[in-house]
Design an enzyme around this catalytic site. Structure first.
Site, PDB file in Angstrom:
ATOM      1  N   SER A   1       1.581  -1.354   0.003  1.00 35.35           N
ATOM      2  CA  SER A   1       0.128  -0.339  -0.145  1.00 35.35           C
ATOM      3  C   SER A   1       0.753   1.048   0.149  1.00 35.35           C
ATOM      4  O   SER A   1       2.110   1.418  -1.029  1.00 35.35           O
ATOM      5  CB  SER A   1      -1.002  -0.334   1.672  1.00 35.35           C
ATOM      6  OG  SER A   1      -1.936   0.892   1.053  1.00 35.35           O
TER       7      SER A   1
ATOM      8  N   LYS B   1      -4.981   3.889  -2.988  1.00 41.44           N
ATOM      9  CA  LYS B   1      -3.982   2.570  -2.285  1.00 41.44           C
ATOM     10  C   LYS B   1      -5.225   2.848  -0.783  1.00 41.44           C
ATOM     11  O   LYS B   1      -5.144   1.518  -0.125  1.00 41.44           O
ATOM     12  CB  LYS B   1      -2.477   3.704  -1.654  1.00 41.44           C
ATOM     13  CG  LYS B   1      -1.351   3.213  -2.690  1.00 41.44           C
ATOM     14  CD  LYS B   1      -0.904   2.473  -3.038  1.00 41.44           C
ATOM     15  CE  LYS B   1       0.348   1.709  -4.003  1.00 41.44           C
ATOM     16  NZ  LYS B   1       0.714   0.744  -4.370  1.00 41.44           N
TER      17      LYS B   1
ATOM     18  N   TYR C   1      -4.184   7.664  -7.067  1.00 42.13           N
ATOM     19  CA  TYR C   1      -3.320   7.381  -6.982  1.00 42.13           C
ATOM     20  C   TYR C   1      -3.794   6.609  -5.185  1.00 42.13           C
ATOM     21  O   TYR C   1      -3.390   5.519  -4.931  1.00 42.13           O
ATOM     22  CB  TYR C   1      -1.595   7.973  -6.598  1.00 42.13           C
ATOM     23  CG  TYR C   1      -0.366   6.995  -6.143  1.00 42.13           C
ATOM     24  CD1 TYR C   1       0.141   5.704  -6.651  1.00 42.13           C
ATOM     25  CD2 TYR C   1      -0.446   7.210  -4.686  1.00 42.13           C
ATOM     26  CE1 TYR C   1       0.754   4.687  -6.427  1.00 42.13           C
ATOM     27  CE2 TYR C   1       0.758   6.166  -3.755  1.00 42.13           C
ATOM     28  CZ  TYR C   1       1.536   5.205  -5.074  1.00 42.13           C
ATOM     29  OH  TYR C   1       2.135   4.410  -4.258  1.00 42.13           O
TER      30      TYR C   1
END
Ligand SMILES: NC(=O)c1ccc[n+]([C@@H]2O[C@H](COP(=O)([O-])OP(=O)(O)OC[C@H]3O[C@@H](n4cnc5c(N)ncnc54)[C@H](OP(=O)(O)O)[C@@H]3O)[C@@H](O)[C@H]2O)c1
Length: 272
Positions: free
Chosen positions: A146, A164, A160
């Site tokens: 992660s 995560k 992005y």
């Protein structure tokens, strides 16, 4: 419960040709694990040479899988081929990832869509494919790369960060569902690290955040600490004291407005 012993375990690492994945491969091999390594077909030769170096250095077995995981049947092919060649894995490391820097609405759609696919859909599918065998054997481990970006907003890299955060939520939820099965899911949450993802993703070289967070980390430093934490079954491992202080402690205890402002200011552009 003692530390996990990786000797003679079979570990699949996606995105193992460079960066954090390659460094993780070295750490698992140093502990005697055999490695199934994945990367893009265009990096086949690089992946082979990484595998050969590791075999020679650590005297373990490796298998290489040059498969584009964003191809329509990428995860299914990887699962099938890994099963056929290795006979099954003990550890799945979902590490392959990409990023793109810039204002959300100004970025072309294609890289954003690919980011969602590779960073979130692919690990989701790979867990769905590999978990049933692990549960049947009553033993297995999933390690999802992660990021600290999962833990607060990430302006200028919002998609992005969202992938995560999604992977983080998924990992924690599945871990709760897995209770009592002998299988678990842990996450590695590194801060900014000097790898190709930043250059390929168009990140500023001198992002303001790098200055306050002590600069870029080295992938080898991240990997050493990460596998050490995994041996101790740390569920969510933020690498390094600075990162822990910023992303766990300060984010949790600061007003939301302040977190948003700090994130926006320090992730916008670089120091001149
Ligand atoms: N660097 C950071 O600041 C940082 C911080 C926190 C978390 N992370 C996470 O760490 C993980 C590894 O990234 P990294 O920093 O080590 O970057 P990296 O060096 O660019 O590694 C990315 C890896 O993903 C592979 N990959 C890319 N697209 C793929 C695809 N379509 N199919 C299969 N494999 C693909 C790449 O393979 P090729 O070599 O074949 O292209 C490469 O091995 C990522 O999940 C990233 O989000 C990175």
């Amino acid at each position: 419960m003692g530390r996990i012993n990786f000797k003679d375990k079979k570990v699949l690492i996606t995105g193992a040709s460079t960066g954090i994945g390659k460094a993780l491969a070295h750490e698992f091999a140093a502990r005697g694990a055999h490695l199934a390594l994945g990367a893009l077909p265009s990096e086949n030769a690089l992946l082979d040479s990484v595998a050969k170096d590791i075999e020679e250095q650590f005297h373990i077995k490796t298998w290489c899988f040059a498969i584009d995981l964003t191809a329509p049947d990428g995860p299914e092919r990887l699962h099938q081929e890994v099963k056929e060649k290795t006979g099954g894995i003990d550890v799945l490391v979902n590490n392959a990832g990409i990023a793109a820097y810039g204002r959300f609405w100004e970025q072309p759609w294609e890289p954003l869509e690919k980011t969602i696919q590779l960073n979130l859909q692919v690990p989701t599918r790979l867990m769905h494919l590999f978990l049933p065998d692990m549960i049947k054997r009553k033993s297995g481990l999933i390690y999802n790369t992660s990021s600290v970006s999962a833990l607060q907003p990430t302006p200028f890299q919002t998609v992005y960060g969202a992938t995560k955060a999604g992977l983080q939520s998924l990992s924690q939820g599945i871990r709760a569902e897995l209770k009592g099965t002998g299988v678990t899911v842990c996450t590695l949450n590194p801060p900014y690290t000097a790898t190709d993802i930043l250059t390929k993703g168009g990140f500023p070289e001198n992002l303001r955040w790098y200055a306050i967070s002590g600069g870029l980390r080295r992938p080898e430093w991240i990997a050493k600490k990460a596998v050490n934490a995994l041996e101790k079954r740390k569920f969510l491992y933020v690498t390094g004291f600075n990162a822990w202080l910023f992303h766990i402690v300060l984010v949790r205890f600061s007003p939301r407005r302040l977190v948003d402002w700090v994130s926006g200011f320090f992730l916008k552009g670089g120091w001149k």
